[in-house]
Design an enzyme around this catalytic site. Sequence first.
Site, PDB file in Angstrom:
ATOM      1  N   LYS A 113       0.829  -1.212   0.000  1.00 44.68           N
ATOM      2  CA  LYS A 113       0.000   0.000   0.000  1.00 44.68           C
ATOM      3  C   LYS A 113       0.857   1.253   0.000  1.00 44.68           C
ATOM      4  CE  LYS A 113      -4.351  -1.763   1.650  1.00 44.68           C
ATOM      5  NZ  LYS A 113      -5.298  -1.906   2.768  1.00 44.68           N
ATOM      6  N   LYS A 195      -5.521 -12.531  -8.654  1.00 41.02           N
ATOM      7  CA  LYS A 195      -6.851 -12.517  -8.043  1.00 41.02           C
ATOM      8  C   LYS A 195      -7.820 -11.560  -8.751  1.00 41.02           C
ATOM      9  CE  LYS A 195      -8.627 -11.145  -3.543  1.00 41.02           C
ATOM     10  NZ  LYS A 195      -8.326 -10.832  -2.147  1.00 41.02           N
ATOM     11  N   LYS A 198     -11.491  -6.001  -7.180  1.00 43.60           N
ATOM     12  CA  LYS A 198     -12.466  -4.954  -7.497  1.00 43.60           C
ATOM     13  C   LYS A 198     -11.765  -3.711  -8.010  1.00 43.60           C
ATOM     14  CE  LYS A 198     -13.096  -4.294  -2.521  1.00 43.60           C
ATOM     15  NZ  LYS A 198     -14.005  -4.332  -1.407  1.00 43.60           N
TER      16      LYS A 198
END
Length: 332
Positions: A113, A195, A198
């Site tokens: 992040k 993966k 979203k």
Amino acid sequence: MEKKIILSGIQATGTLTLGNYLGALNNWVEMQDKYDCYYMIADLHTLTIRNDPEILRKNTLNLIALYIAAGLDPEKNTIFIQSHIPAHTQLSWVLNCYTYMGELNRMTQYKDKCAKHADNINSGLFTYPVLMAADILIYNADLVPVGQDQKQHLEIARDIAERFNSIYGETFKMPEPYIGKVGAKIMGLQNPTSKMSKSAEDPMDKILLSDTKEDIIKKFKKAVTDSENKVRFDVENKPGVSNLMVIYSIIKNKTIEEVEKEFEGQGYGNFKTAVAEAVIERLEPLQKRYNELLENPKELMEICNKGTEKASKKANTLLKNVYKKVGLVINE
Ligand code: TRP
């Protein structure tokens, strides 16, 4: 025998994907009879990145509607919004004082992040796993259904719990990860080695739970496969087809072998259509219920309030015990 306690949560960002549904929500629904389940919307965790306030508020309500539309029965499960229970943040402060900088520095999600949001490396991002530990430990959760990406956070929760227990005596229960059967991880349709996310930029890579029938058909038709034209499970060499098989097997409640048999001798065209149809069949009633629920936000809040009431009692009892143990004066 008392039911084991489960706690999990999803952040209130963006529209959820088929991956979130099959990897998380769908498993939660299957657990609601067997366990005492606490499912929250992790809205405080969402603050670690910048959000439009109105959108965050809307996403939070939408997510509650989705929990219920996906089949979580509010009578059987305790559904609530994290920020409605101050004890989570109160406990997280205490736990911060029992967590080392070095431990948090090792968190791979924190490092990722930081790379992604280089302009906003705030201390909430750093202590994120401590709040998550508080979420879990405050309910004495036995099991925590999480994706692979959250396993490290669960491990640190265990480390913190163990450290605290060894100083003050048995206070927290040791939570275990609960990785569902297959489908813990649904991969992208265009990029089947990573993966289904979203936040993926390519809309063709993900099926959104809000997608129309036409979108779903189009996306599955375009899904990446390989040139063998044989429906065979082989993650290594056929990640695209294997991913579609996993999706189909979960929705149809069939084993991978059964899926392989069912499509024996058939090419990818037929198979993709069958997968798309299965997904549509599953999502249509969910979407209908979701839209109905959102028409009545008051009712949604009532459901949450019931959950908050139940969860608060439990959380406050544990918090008080912790406050006592570390030497805070309790005003009784
Ligand atoms: N960090 C989790 C995620 O982003 C969400 C979360 C917050 C959570 N608190 C939790 C998950 C406690 C399980 C248990 O996916």
